[in-house]
Motif scaffolding. Structure first.
Motif, mmCIF file in Angstrom:
data_model
loop_
_atom_site.group_PDB
_atom_site.id
_atom_site.type_symbol
_atom_site.label_atom_id
_atom_site.label_comp_id
_atom_site.label_asym_id
_atom_site.label_seq_id
_atom_site.Cartn_x
_atom_site.Cartn_y
_atom_site.Cartn_z
ATOM 1 N N ALA A 1 84.844 19.070 69.273
ATOM 2 C CA ALA A 1 85.906 19.587 68.417
ATOM 3 C C ALA A 1 86.106 21.086 68.580
ATOM 4 N N ILE A 2 85.492 21.657 69.601
ATOM 5 C CA ILE A 2 85.641 23.094 69.852
ATOM 6 C C ILE A 2 85.421 23.356 71.335
ATOM 7 N N CYS A 3 85.859 24.533 71.787
ATOM 8 C CA CYS A 3 86.121 24.776 73.201
ATOM 9 C C CYS A 3 84.925 24.662 74.143
ATOM 10 N N SER A 4 83.876 25.423 73.961
ATOM 11 C CA SER A 4 82.808 25.467 74.967
ATOM 12 C C SER A 4 82.193 24.103 75.232
ATOM 13 N N PRO A 5 81.763 23.361 74.205
ATOM 14 C CA PRO A 5 81.208 22.035 74.498
ATOM 15 C C PRO A 5 82.251 21.058 75.031
#
Length: 461
Positions: A78-82
Motif C-alpha cells: 500500500a506504499i511505494c518502496s515495498p
C-alpha cells in the motif's frame, strides 16, 4: 589413431556451429519490447477509462482502447518502496525487509526494514538482461539511496544497463535534483516537465537499441504530491501546498496524460508500436483521495490495506497479440505475477533456484480469463512508530489476505479481524466475520502462518 573421417566430421561440426552463431547474431530479434509504466500514487478512479471524472485522460484511454483492462489488479503493498520491490523481485517485499517507504536510517530502523534492496535479490531486469534484453530505468527508484543512505548499490547491481533517476536513488540525475528533495525551483528540468524528461529518455533508449529487445521501467513521480503544474498563473507551485488542492492535481493529471500520448506517438513514429508491450498501472492508492473519489469509491487510500490502497488501474497493450478494447473483470492479478509472466512472454528462463511468490499469468494477461489458484497476502504496519497513518475509517488492520472471493484483514496478533466478499462488496462495507466463522478462522490461520514465516528486522539491527 585419429582417422581422416573423424577429422572431417569434426571440421564439419565446427563449421555448422560457427554458421549457427553467425546466423543467430545476424537474425533480427523480434521479441517484444516491454515498457512498464508505474505511476506514482494514482488511484483506481483517476483515469477516465476506469470511471475517473477529474479531467479527460484521452491518451491513457487510448492505451486501453488498444489493449486490455483488468479490474482486479493488486499492487504488492500500500506504499511505494515495498510495492516497487514486490514487482521487481516477484517476491513479497517483506522477504527483502521492506515494509514501508524508505527514508533516513533512523526511520528505516524504526520501521524494522532495510536501508536498500539487497543487491543479491532476483530482479526482472537481471533475468531479461541475461536473455539478451537491453534494460533501462527512467524515473523514481525509492528502493535505496538518498537522505543519509550513502552506501546503496548502483543500478547495475540490479541488472540495469542505463538509468536516470530522482534524489531517492543511489545516483540522482543532477538536472532534477538541485536540492535533496522531491523538487526545487533551481532544478534545470522543472517539476512539471519531469514526466516529459523520462518519456524522452525512454524513447531515446529504444532508438539507441533498435533491433534489440528492450525492457524499460518508466516510473514517473507524477501524480505524487507536491502537485506543481506548468501553468504558474493558475497555481504558484509553492511547497508546502494545501494537500487538498484539487485544481492543482487536475492540471498535473492533464499534463501526465499528454506525456503518455507522446510516448505512444513516439513508439508509432519509430515503427515499434506493434512490437512493444506497454503496461500502465500504479504503485499504490492515492493520497489525498478527495473523499474517496480518486479511489473510485473503494474504501481506503495509500497506506491502507483496504481496496483503495492496493487495487490499481491496470492496462496492457500489445497490438496484434491482445484483443483491443477488452476488459477482464474476473481474473485477480498480483504485481508479483508480472515477473514470471513477462519472462514467459519474453522467452527468458528463470533460474532453478528462484523462489517466486507470483504465478505465470501470461495467458491471462494476453486475453484468457482464469481463476486464481493462489492466495494473495499483504502487510502494512509493524509498530506504532512508523505506521501511524492514514487516520480514521481508512486505517486498516496491518495484515490482509485475498482468497478467491474472500478478503480477510486482521492485526498480526489476531485482533480486529474483518471479512469481506470482494466480488459482491468491493467497497468493503459489510463485515461478514461473524456470519462466516469457519472461513474467518481458516483465513486467520493462513494469514498468521504467512506473517510468522516472514523475516523480521528489529529496531536495533
Amino acid at each position: 589413431m585419429i582417422n581422416k573421417r573423424s577429422i572431417l566430421l569434426a571440421i564439419a561440426i565446427a563449421a555448422i556451429t560457427i554458421w549457427k552463431e553467425q546466423a543467430t547474431a545476424q537474425a533480427p530479434d523480434n521479441r517484444p519490447n516491454i515498457i512498464y509504466i508505474l505511476t506514482d500514487d494514482m488511484g483506481y478512479g483517476d483515469v477516465g477509462c476506469f470511471g475517473g471524472k477529474f479531467v479527460p485522460t484521452p491518451n491513457i484511454d487510448r492505451l486501453a482502447a488498444n489493449g486490455r483492462k483488468f479490474t482486479h489488479f493488486y499492487s504488492a503493498a500500500a506504499i511505494c518502496s515495498p510495492s516497487r520491490a514486490g514487482f521487481i523481485t516477484g517476491n513479497y517485499p517483506a522477504r527483502w525487509n521492506f515494509s514501508t517507504y524508505l527514508d533516513n536510517r533512523k526511520h528505516n530502523r524504526n520501521a524494522q526494514q532495510a536501508d536498500f534492496l539487497d543487491p543479491s535479490a532476483p530482479t526482472i531486469a537481471k533475468f531479461l538482461k541475461s536473455a539478451g534484453y537491453a534494460t533501462g530505468h527512467f524515473g523514481k527508484w525509492h528502493m535505496g539511496g538518498g537522505r543519509d543512505v550513502t552506501n546503496a548499490p548502483g543500478f547495475d547491481s540490479y541488472g540495469f544497463d542505463e538509468h536516470v533517476s530522482t534524489y531517492e536513488s543511489p545516483d540522482p540525475d543532477p538536472l532534477i535534483t538541485a536540492a535533496n528533495w522531491i523538487w526545487s525551483e533551481k532544478d534545470s528540468i522543472k517539476r512539471w516537465d519531469r514526466t516529459r524528461y523520462f518519456v524522452d529518455k525512454t524513447l531515446a533508449f529504444l532508438q539507441k537499441h533498435k533491433g534489440q529487445p528492450c525492457f524499460i521501467n518508466l516510473w514517473p513521480d507524477d501524480v505524487h504530491t507536491p502537485w506543481v503544474p506548468r501553468t504558474e498563473t493558475e497555481y504558484t507551485g509553492r511547497f508546502p501546498m494545501n494537500p487538498e488542492e484539487e485544481a492543482a492535481f487536475k492540471l498535473v493529471l492533464k499534463e501526465y496524460d499528454l506525456q503518455i500520448g507522446r510516448l505512444l506517438d513516439g513508439l508509432k513514429r519509430m515503427g515499434l508500436e506493434r512490437n512493444t508491450i506497454v503496461i500502465f498501472t500504479s504503485d499504490n492508492g492515492p493520497l489525498p483521495s478527495f473523499r474517496g473519489s480518486r479511489a473510485g469509491g473503494l474504501r481506503g487510500s495509500k497506506l491502507s490495506l483496504f481496496e483503495g490502497g492496493i487495487r490499481m488501474p491496470f492496462i496492457i497493450s500489445w497490438p496484434g497479440h491482445i484483443k483491443p478494447g477488452t476488459t477482464d473483470e474476473t481474473s485477480a492479478i498480483s504485481s508479483l505475477d508480472l515477473l514470471p509472466s513477462l519472462a514467459e512472454i519474453a522467452g527468458a528462463e528463470l533460474p532453478p533456484g528462484y523462489n517466486r511468490d507470483g504465478r505465470d499469468r501470461s495467458k491471462t494477461l494476453l486475453g484468457k480469463p482464469s481463476a486464481r489458484n493462489m492466495d494473495m497476502y499483504w502487510e502494512y504496519g509493524r509498530n506504532n512508530i512508523a505506521f501511524a497513518y492514514p487516520k480514521g475509517r481508512d486505517k486498516s488492520p496491518n495484515l490482509a489476505v485475498r482468497s478467491g472471493q474472500w478478503k480477510l484483514l486482521m492485526n498480526h496478533d489476531g485482533s480486529n479481524a474483518q471479512l469481506y466478499n470482494i466480488n459482491k462488496d468491493p467497497n468493503e462495507t459489510s463485515d461478514l466475520a461473524n456470519d462466516f466463522p469457519k472461513i474467518t478462522r481458516e483465513l486467520k490461520d493462513k494469514l498468521a502462518t504467512w506473517w510468522l514465516a516472514l523475516p523480521k528486522l528489529n529496531s536495533e539491527q
